[in-house]
Write an enzyme that holds these catalytic residues in place. Structure first.
Site, PDB file in Angstrom:
ATOM      1  N   LYS A  51       0.814  -1.187   0.000  1.00 55.37           N
ATOM      2  CA  LYS A  51       0.000   0.000   0.000  1.00 55.37           C
ATOM      3  C   LYS A  51       0.870   1.269   0.000  1.00 55.37           C
ATOM      4  CE  LYS A  51      -3.160  -2.579   2.892  1.00 55.37           C
ATOM      5  NZ  LYS A  51      -3.504  -2.881   4.287  1.00 55.37           N
ATOM      6  N   GLY A  52       2.132   1.107   0.378  1.00 56.68           N
ATOM      7  CA  GLY A  52       2.987   2.273   0.629  1.00 56.68           C
ATOM      8  C   GLY A  52       3.150   3.220  -0.540  1.00 56.68           C
ATOM      9  N   GLU A  70       7.493   3.084  -6.536  1.00 56.49           N
ATOM     10  CA  GLU A  70       7.739   2.551  -5.186  1.00 56.49           C
ATOM     11  C   GLU A  70       7.883   3.674  -4.171  1.00 56.49           C
ATOM     12  OE1 GLU A  70       7.863   0.008  -3.367  1.00 56.49           O
ATOM     13  OE2 GLU A  70       8.618  -1.777  -4.377  1.00 56.49           O
ATOM     14  N   ASP A  71       7.553   3.368  -2.923  1.00 53.93           N
ATOM     15  CA  ASP A  71       7.787   4.333  -1.848  1.00 53.93           C
ATOM     16  C   ASP A  71       9.266   4.384  -1.475  1.00 53.93           C
ATOM     17  OD1 ASP A  71       7.703   1.738  -0.851  1.00 53.93           O
ATOM     18  OD2 ASP A  71       6.288   2.159   0.756  1.00 53.93           O
ATOM     19  N   ASP A  91      14.793  -0.562  -0.356  1.00 52.89           N
ATOM     20  CA  ASP A  91      15.675  -0.799   0.786  1.00 52.89           C
ATOM     21  C   ASP A  91      16.686  -1.871   0.384  1.00 52.89           C
ATOM     22  OD1 ASP A  91      16.269  -0.384   3.582  1.00 52.89           O
ATOM     23  OD2 ASP A  91      15.351  -2.311   3.990  1.00 52.89           O
ATOM     24  N   VAL A 149      11.966   5.114   8.298  1.00 55.89           N
ATOM     25  CA  VAL A 149      11.190   6.319   7.999  1.00 55.89           C
ATOM     26  C   VAL A 149       9.697   6.010   7.977  1.00 55.89           C
ATOM     27  CG1 VAL A 149      12.992   7.576   6.756  1.00 55.89           C
ATOM     28  CG2 VAL A 149      11.577   5.940   5.512  1.00 55.89           C
ATOM     29  N   ASP A 197       4.596   3.264   6.571  1.00 60.41           N
ATOM     30  CA  ASP A 197       3.878   2.969   7.809  1.00 60.41           C
ATOM     31  C   ASP A 197       4.744   2.362   8.906  1.00 60.41           C
ATOM     32  OD1 ASP A 197       4.188   0.482   6.317  1.00 60.41           O
ATOM     33  OD2 ASP A 197       2.839  -0.391   7.797  1.00 60.41           O
ATOM     34  N   ARG A 246       0.486   6.383   7.517  1.00 55.56           N
ATOM     35  CA  ARG A 246       0.680   6.598   6.074  1.00 55.56           C
ATOM     36  C   ARG A 246       0.198   7.982   5.681  1.00 55.56           C
ATOM     37  NH1 ARG A 246       1.865   1.512   3.985  1.00 55.56           N
ATOM     38  NH2 ARG A 246       0.777  -0.247   4.942  1.00 55.56           N
TER      39      ARG A 246
HETATM   40  P1  IMP Z   1      13.020  -4.184   0.348  1.00 51.69           P
HETATM   41  O1  IMP Z   1      12.591  -5.460  -0.308  1.00 51.69           O
HETATM   42  O2  IMP Z   1      13.949  -4.442   1.513  1.00 51.69           O
HETATM   43  O3  IMP Z   1      13.620  -3.194  -0.613  1.00 51.69           O
HETATM   44  O4  IMP Z   1      11.720  -3.578   1.029  1.00 51.69           O
HETATM   45  C1  IMP Z   1      11.019  -2.526   0.520  1.00 51.69           C
HETATM   46  C2  IMP Z   1       9.690  -2.363   1.231  1.00 51.69           C
HETATM   47  O5  IMP Z   1       9.829  -2.445   2.664  1.00 51.69           O
HETATM   48  C3  IMP Z   1       9.151  -0.973   0.949  1.00 51.69           C
HETATM   49  O6  IMP Z   1       8.346  -0.956  -0.212  1.00 51.69           O
HETATM   50  C4  IMP Z   1       8.387  -0.646   2.221  1.00 51.69           C
HETATM   51  O7  IMP Z   1       7.055  -1.115   2.111  1.00 51.69           O
HETATM   52  C5  IMP Z   1       9.098  -1.412   3.311  1.00 51.69           C
HETATM   53  N1  IMP Z   1      10.054  -0.547   4.016  1.00 51.69           N
HETATM   54  C6  IMP Z   1      11.391  -0.552   3.893  1.00 51.69           C
HETATM   55  N2  IMP Z   1      11.956   0.391   4.674  1.00 51.69           N
HETATM   56  C7  IMP Z   1      10.963   1.033   5.298  1.00 51.69           C
HETATM   57  C8  IMP Z   1      10.907   2.140   6.240  1.00 51.69           C
HETATM   58  O8  IMP Z   1      11.923   2.747   6.651  1.00 51.69           O
HETATM   59  N3  IMP Z   1       9.657   2.514   6.664  1.00 51.69           N
HETATM   60  C9  IMP Z   1       8.531   1.889   6.255  1.00 51.69           C
HETATM   61  N4  IMP Z   1       8.530   0.871   5.363  1.00 51.69           N
HETATM   62  C10 IMP Z   1       9.726   0.438   4.896  1.00 51.69           C
END
Ligand code: IMP
Length: 188
Positions: A35-36, A91-92, A95, A145, A151, A157
């Site tokens: 949802k982000g 994407e939000d 990471d 964050v 969230d 959000r």
């Molecule tokens: P990744 O697979 O580790 O890149 O995860 C990415 C997803 O994790 C993002 O789309 C977010 O939904 C969630 N996420 C990663 N870091 C944060 C944060 O600092 N705050 C909130 N959600 C996060």
């Protein structure tokens, strides 16, 4: 406060202008991952005066062990076929990049004409899966964050600004800790 609403608005305007220039004469499909990414998507598309479509996906990871392999389960797939389409994944935050890299491999297998990523935040310090991100709003430091779509346990959000959470454990333990920031006057 890490990124205020005015900084976010200005940066999205710039991203919109760049994307508009890059996709002129084409009709891109912008895909948001629930949802982000939805808050960013909603603002971004209004800065792109081109014929475009939006579509949504919902995914969940298989759990901790599998998560580290970047395996995700598709809970809601796209409504439309993206074969031959110019796709931008919105994407939000990226990471580790594991979720996105799995998602991109799924989308790539469907034969889009092009496939790019637009992320509001890029926390490259934690990247595990190498990814090329065509459009990046801000480089994000290695802190958790929240706000503007991001969230903690489903909450916050709707914060207009992006906040850095210094003590993530405290906020997880006390979900009400950030409530004062929802005050319309906060951060202005
Ligand atoms: P990744 O697979 O580790 O890149 O995860 C990415 C997803 O994790 C993002 O789309 C977010 O939904 C969630 N996420 C990663 N870091 C944060 C944060 O600092 N705050 C909130 N959600 C996060």
């Amino acid at each position: 406060m890490l990124f205020g609403r005015e900084d976010i608005r200005r940066r999205i305007e710039e991203l919109g202008r760049t994307i508009t220039g890059d996709y002129e004469g084409r009709e891109p499909v912008l895909i948001s991952v629930l949802k982000g990414g939805t808050v960013f998507l909603a603002d971004l598309i209004r800065e792109i005066p081109l014929p475009l479509r939006v579509d949504f996906m919902s995914i969940s990871s298989y759990g901790r062990a599998a998560e580290s392999m970047g395996r995700v389960r598709i809970l809601k797939d796209l409504d439309e076929d993206i074969g031959g389409q110019h796709v931008i994944v919105v994407e939000d935050i990226v990471d580790t990049g594991l979720t996105l890299s799995y998602l991109l491999s799924v989308l790539e297998s469907r034969g889009p004409a092009s496939l790019e990523v637009c992320t509001l935040l890029d926390r490259s310090a934690r990247r595990i899966a190498p990814l090329s991100l065509r459009y990046v709003g801000f480089d994000c430091p290695d802190v958790f964050v929240v706000g503007y779509g991001l969230d903690v346990g489903g909450r916050y959000r709707n914060l207009p600004d992006i906040l850095a959470v210094e003590d993530q454990a405290a906020v997880t333990a006390d979900p009400a800790a950030l409530l004062p920031f929802l005050d319309p006057g906060a951060g202005r």
